[in-house]
Write a protein that holds these residues in place. Structure first.
Motif, short mmCIF file in Angstrom:
data_model
loop_
_atom_site.label_atom_id
_atom_site.label_comp_id
_atom_site.label_asym_id
_atom_site.label_seq_id
_atom_site.Cartn_x
_atom_site.Cartn_y
_atom_site.Cartn_z
N ARG A 142 -4.79 70.87 11.29
CA ARG A 142 -5.02 70.07 12.49
C ARG A 142 -5.25 70.95 13.71
NH1 ARG A 142 -0.52 67.09 10.77
NH2 ARG A 142 0.72 67.82 12.55
N VAL A 143 -4.50 72.04 13.79
CA VAL A 143 -4.61 72.89 14.98
C VAL A 143 -5.59 74.04 14.79
CG1 VAL A 143 -2.31 72.31 15.81
CG2 VAL A 143 -2.60 74.22 14.22
N MET A 144 -5.91 74.36 13.53
CA MET A 144 -6.87 75.43 13.24
C MET A 144 -7.84 74.95 12.16
SD MET A 144 -4.49 78.89 13.19
CE MET A 144 -3.71 78.44 11.64
N PRO A 145 -8.73 74.03 12.51
CA PRO A 145 -9.67 73.52 11.51
C PRO A 145 -10.47 74.65 10.88
CG PRO A 145 -9.73 72.17 13.48
CD PRO A 145 -8.90 73.38 13.81
N ALA A 146 -10.76 74.52 9.59
CA ALA A 146 -11.47 75.57 8.87
C ALA A 146 -12.88 75.79 9.40
CB ALA A 146 -11.53 75.24 7.38
N ALA A 198 -4.18 69.18 20.35
CA ALA A 198 -2.86 69.70 20.68
C ALA A 198 -1.79 68.65 20.36
CB ALA A 198 -2.81 70.08 22.15
N ALA A 199 -1.82 68.14 19.12
CA ALA A 199 -0.89 67.08 18.72
C ALA A 199 0.23 67.65 17.86
CB ALA A 199 -1.65 65.99 17.97
N VAL A 200 0.62 68.86 18.15
CA VAL A 200 1.68 69.51 17.39
C VAL A 200 2.77 69.94 18.35
CG1 VAL A 200 2.26 71.52 16.01
CG2 VAL A 200 0.15 70.29 15.56
N THR A 201 4.00 69.63 18.04
CA THR A 201 5.12 69.95 18.91
C THR A 201 5.82 71.23 18.43
OG1 THR A 201 6.75 68.71 17.61
CG2 THR A 201 5.48 67.48 19.27
N SER A 202 6.69 71.73 19.26
CA SER A 202 7.48 72.90 18.88
C SER A 202 8.37 72.58 17.68
CB SER A 202 8.35 73.36 20.06
OG SER A 202 7.53 73.76 21.14
N GLY A 203 8.81 71.34 17.60
CA GLY A 203 9.61 70.91 16.46
C GLY A 203 8.82 70.97 15.17
N ASP A 204 7.53 70.60 15.25
CA ASP A 204 6.66 70.68 14.07
C ASP A 204 6.56 72.11 13.59
OD1 ASP A 204 6.08 67.93 14.06
OD2 ASP A 204 4.44 68.20 15.50
#
Length: 213
Positions: free
Chosen positions: A70-74, A81-87
């Motif tokens: 999701r954050v580094m598409p191939a 930016a839909a990823v949290t520090s918890g993720d």
């Protein structure tokens, strides 16, 4: 005539005894055969255990890969930016647990060791990719992009290394009589990783060869 017959019989017995003594396996040969048999049996057990570990590890790593994708598409496009520090902390915990599960490996036959070592290296590379991505999140500007690119390359290397291990694992399973076992991680087309052959799971036919994606 009787004496001749007795002599011939005695000669046959002596000759047979000589042949038996000459051709009888020595104690060293018998011991070597026993060691080989025990080693083969031990390796079959290790192959089964390693396959179960690889399958469990693959399933646990899937959410990590999905998150990284999701954050580094191939395809290189910017990820949301839909990823949290918890993720990210959860990915790290999962990846570290995968590394730990491959620690202190038993010694097996060469082919089994190659499969295990490749899978071990792959989970270490993926754990490093997660750490690198976490570092990139703390950066901005060109430094952020540079470190993010490094994380993406580390992920690609991890997937490629895992595909080597999965291919080797498939081969040793066939040789051990367990049939095809396709424990591969998903990869995007064009990643260059090895992919499963067309044989169904558990099929005992020789593998037709794995292909690059």
């Amino acid at each position: 005539m009787l004496a001749l017959t007795v002599a011939f019989a005695l000669g046959a017995i002596v000759a047979g005894g000589v042949v038996f003594v000459v051709t009888r396996p020595s104690s060293i040969e018998q011991m070597a055969d026993q060691i080989r048999a025990e080693s083969a049996l031990r390796d079959k057990t290790q192959i089964k255990t390693l396959t179960e570990l690889a399958r469990t590890t693959r399933d646990r790593l899937l959410p990590v890969l999905e998150g990284l994708n999701r954050v580094m598409p191939a395809d290189g496009t910017a990820g949301p930016a839909a990823v949290t520090s918890g993720d990210v902390a959860s990915w790290r915990k999962t990846a570290d647990a995968a590394v730990e599960s491959f620690a202190d490996p038993p010694s097996g036959e060469t082919a089994t060791n190659v499969a295990r070592s490749s899978l071990t290296s792959a989970v270490r590379q993926l754990a490093t990719a997660v750490d690198t991505y976490a570092t990139a999140r703390e950066l901005t500007g060109p430094a952020h992009e540079t470190v993010l690119d490094l994380a993406a390359r580390q992920r690609a290397d991890a997937l490629f290394t895992w595909s080597i291990g999965a291919t080797a694992l498939d081969a040793v399973n066939i040789d051990a009589g367990y049939g095809h076992q396709h424990v591969f991680l998903p990869a995007a087309p064009g990643d260059g990783v090895l992919t499963p052959d067309s044989e169904p799971e558990g099929n005992h036919n020789e593998h037709e060869g794995h292909h690059d994606s």
